[in-house]
Write a protein that holds these residues in place. Structure first.
Motif, PDB file in Angstrom:
ATOM      1  N   ASN A   1       0.822  -1.212   0.000  1.00 42.25           N
ATOM      2  CA  ASN A   1       0.000   0.000   0.000  1.00 42.25           C
ATOM      3  C   ASN A   1       0.856   1.262   0.000  1.00 42.25           C
ATOM      4  N   ALA A   2       2.138   1.102  -0.287  1.00 45.65           N
ATOM      5  CA  ALA A   2       3.098   2.204  -0.329  1.00 45.65           C
ATOM      6  C   ALA A   2       3.293   2.863   1.028  1.00 45.65           C
ATOM      7  N   LYS A   3       3.097   2.119   2.090  1.00 49.99           N
ATOM      8  CA  LYS A   3       3.341   2.607   3.450  1.00 49.99           C
ATOM      9  C   LYS A   3       4.735   2.149   3.873  1.00 49.99           C
ATOM     10  N   PRO A   4       5.500   3.024   4.534  1.00 51.25           N
ATOM     11  CA  PRO A   4       6.850   2.639   4.974  1.00 51.25           C
ATOM     12  C   PRO A   4       6.828   1.454   5.944  1.00 51.25           C
ATOM     13  N   ILE A   5       7.720   0.504   5.698  1.00 55.64           N
ATOM     14  CA  ILE A   5       7.908  -0.639   6.601  1.00 55.64           C
ATOM     15  C   ILE A   5       8.910  -0.264   7.680  1.00 55.64           C
ATOM     16  N   ASP A   6       9.922   0.491   7.284  1.00 57.47           N
ATOM     17  CA  ASP A   6      11.014   0.835   8.187  1.00 57.47           C
ATOM     18  C   ASP A   6      10.684   2.099   8.976  1.00 57.47           C
ATOM     19  N   THR A   7      11.040   2.098  10.260  1.00 58.94           N
ATOM     20  CA  THR A   7      10.811   3.288  11.084  1.00 58.94           C
ATOM     21  C   THR A   7      11.853   4.367  10.805  1.00 58.94           C
ATOM     22  N   SER A   8      13.005   3.967  10.303  1.00 59.77           N
ATOM     23  CA  SER A   8      14.013   4.937   9.870  1.00 59.77           C
ATOM     24  C   SER A   8      14.668   4.393   8.605  1.00 59.77           C
ATOM     25  N   PRO A   9      15.189   5.287   7.756  1.00 62.51           N
ATOM     26  CA  PRO A   9      15.805   4.830   6.501  1.00 62.51           C
ATOM     27  C   PRO A   9      16.993   3.888   6.734  1.00 62.51           C
ATOM     28  N   ILE A  10      17.216   3.014   5.772  1.00 58.56           N
ATOM     29  CA  ILE A  10      18.365   2.102   5.781  1.00 58.56           C
ATOM     30  C   ILE A  10      19.521   2.821   5.099  1.00 58.56           C
ATOM     31  N   LEU A  11      20.630   3.027   5.815  1.00 59.02           N
ATOM     32  CA  LEU A  11      21.797   3.673   5.226  1.00 59.02           C
ATOM     33  C   LEU A  11      22.545   2.658   4.365  1.00 59.02           C
ATOM     34  N   LEU A  12      22.648   2.950   3.079  1.00 56.10           N
ATOM     35  CA  LEU A  12      23.365   2.060   2.166  1.00 56.10           C
ATOM     36  C   LEU A  12      24.789   2.532   1.922  1.00 56.10           C
ATOM     37  N   ALA A  13      24.972   3.859   1.852  1.00 55.19           N
ATOM     38  CA  ALA A  13      26.312   4.391   1.607  1.00 55.19           C
ATOM     39  C   ALA A  13      26.358   5.850   1.989  1.00 55.19           C
ATOM     40  N   GLU A  14      27.495   6.236   2.476  1.00 52.81           N
ATOM     41  CA  GLU A  14      27.744   7.647   2.719  1.00 52.81           C
ATOM     42  C   GLU A  14      28.424   8.202   1.486  1.00 52.81           C
ATOM     43  N   GLY A  15      28.359   9.517   1.270  1.00 57.50           N
ATOM     44  CA  GLY A  15      29.035  10.137   0.142  1.00 57.50           C
ATOM     45  C   GLY A  15      30.530   9.876   0.222  1.00 57.50           C
ATOM     46  N   SER A  16      31.197   9.891  -0.907  1.00 54.25           N
ATOM     47  CA  SER A  16      32.637   9.664  -0.910  1.00 54.25           C
ATOM     48  C   SER A  16      33.354  10.949  -0.490  1.00 54.25           C
ATOM     49  N   PRO A  17      34.597  10.846  -0.033  1.00 49.61           N
ATOM     50  CA  PRO A  17      35.315  12.049   0.390  1.00 49.61           C
ATOM     51  C   PRO A  17      35.540  13.031  -0.761  1.00 49.61           C
ATOM     52  N   THR A  18      35.585  12.538  -1.991  1.00 48.57           N
ATOM     53  CA  THR A  18      35.884  13.421  -3.122  1.00 48.57           C
ATOM     54  C   THR A  18      34.670  13.742  -3.970  1.00 48.57           C
ATOM     55  N   GLY A  19      33.532  13.201  -3.655  1.00 49.58           N
ATOM     56  CA  GLY A  19      32.363  13.493  -4.467  1.00 49.58           C
ATOM     57  C   GLY A  19      31.082  13.065  -3.781  1.00 49.58           C
ATOM     58  N   VAL A  20      29.995  13.531  -4.323  1.00 51.92           N
ATOM     59  CA  VAL A  20      28.696  13.176  -3.775  1.00 51.92           C
ATOM     60  C   VAL A  20      28.058  12.101  -4.646  1.00 51.92           C
ATOM     61  N   VAL A  21      27.084  11.429  -4.100  1.00 50.30           N
ATOM     62  CA  VAL A  21      26.353  10.435  -4.879  1.00 50.30           C
ATOM     63  C   VAL A  21      25.545  11.183  -5.936  1.00 50.30           C
TER      64      VAL A  21
ATOM     65  N   THR B   1      21.430  -5.492   5.053  1.00 51.15           N
ATOM     66  CA  THR B   1      22.239  -5.151   3.882  1.00 51.15           C
ATOM     67  C   THR B   1      23.516  -5.975   3.856  1.00 51.15           C
ATOM     68  N   GLY B   2      23.970  -6.257   2.635  1.00 48.66           N
ATOM     69  CA  GLY B   2      25.252  -6.928   2.452  1.00 48.66           C
ATOM     70  C   GLY B   2      26.365  -5.899   2.407  1.00 48.66           C
ATOM     71  N   PRO B   3      27.596  -6.351   2.207  1.00 54.82           N
ATOM     72  CA  PRO B   3      28.725  -5.415   2.125  1.00 54.82           C
ATOM     73  C   PRO B   3      28.652  -4.563   0.861  1.00 54.82           C
ATOM     74  N   VAL B   4      29.327  -3.430   0.892  1.00 52.65           N
ATOM     75  CA  VAL B   4      29.421  -2.580  -0.300  1.00 52.65           C
ATOM     76  C   VAL B   4      30.320  -3.282  -1.312  1.00 52.65           C
ATOM     77  N   ILE B   5      29.876  -3.322  -2.552  1.00 53.54           N
ATOM     78  CA  ILE B   5      30.622  -3.938  -3.644  1.00 53.54           C
ATOM     79  C   ILE B   5      31.144  -2.810  -4.523  1.00 53.54           C
ATOM     80  N   ASP B   6      32.436  -2.744  -4.745  1.00 54.29           N
ATOM     81  CA  ASP B   6      33.039  -1.703  -5.578  1.00 54.29           C
ATOM     82  C   ASP B   6      33.405  -2.316  -6.918  1.00 54.29           C
TER      83      ASP B   6
END
Length: 185
Positions: free
Chosen positions: A10-30, A62-67
């Motif tokens: 029904n397009a209602k949020p399941i999570d009470t807070s967002p799941i952090l997948l990645a932070e911005g990189s030191p040299t650039g933004v997502v 979440t699994g590990p970040v894959i580069d």
């Protein structure tokens, strides 16, 4: 950074807070995010100087970040699709950045190649090195993926002439589920 919120039917949020997948990189933004599902879990891919991904399980774990790209290979424009047995991820591997555009509004001009990798549903890379679909003097960009019922992926992109950046064409190549490519057209 990249965050996700799972929604119910029904397009209602399941999570009470967002799941952090990645932070911005030191040299650039997502700058770009793409997502695909295998019918149970999701693969989220993003570009922040380099192309990275993370599996999000139905449970929210979440699994590990894959580069996908080495530190010396800046990349952009990721896209992803599920082919029935693996995720197919295409992106632009930047080959040069030209800051000498005579028109101030145009900003830097990027030249790049289209590459693709496949990833199992558990996050294991299938290809030891990215599969090169378009590596030539033309500037390649804006990849998109569609998958047929037999698992063959069609990857299309814009190809711009390096001699005349105002001339462009659409090119495409197919990638079978076992990694065999057809020449670009």
């Amino acid at each position: 950074g990249v965050v996700a919120v799972r929604l119910d039917s029904n397009a209602k949020p399941i999570d009470t807070s967002p799941i952090l997948l990645a932070e911005g990189s030191p040299t650039g933004v997502v700058t770009e995010v793409a997502i695909a599902s295998d019918g149970n879990d999701w693969l989220v891919v993003w570009a922040a100087d380099h192309v990275r991904a993370r599996i999000v399980k139905r449970s929210g774990v979440t699994g590990p970040v894959i580069d996908f790209t080495p530190a010396d290979a800046p990349s952009t424009s990721p896209t992803v699709a599920w082919n029935g047995t693996a995720y197919v991820i295409a992106w632009v591997r930047l080959t040069s950045i030209d800051y000498s555009c005579p028109i101030p509004e145009c900003g830097p001009l990027y030249e790049g190649d289209i590459v693709v990798s496949r990833l199992t549903r558990d996050g294991t890379l299938i290809d030891t090195a990215p599969i090169e679909l378009a590596v030539d003097p033309e500037n390649q960009g804006q990849p998109a993926i569609a998958v047929s019922p037999n698992g063959t992926a069609l990857i299309a992109w814009v190809s711009e002439s390096v001699d005349s950046p105002w001339e462009s064409s659409i090119r495409a190549a197919s990638l079978s589920s076992d990694g065999v490519t057809t020449p670009s057209s």
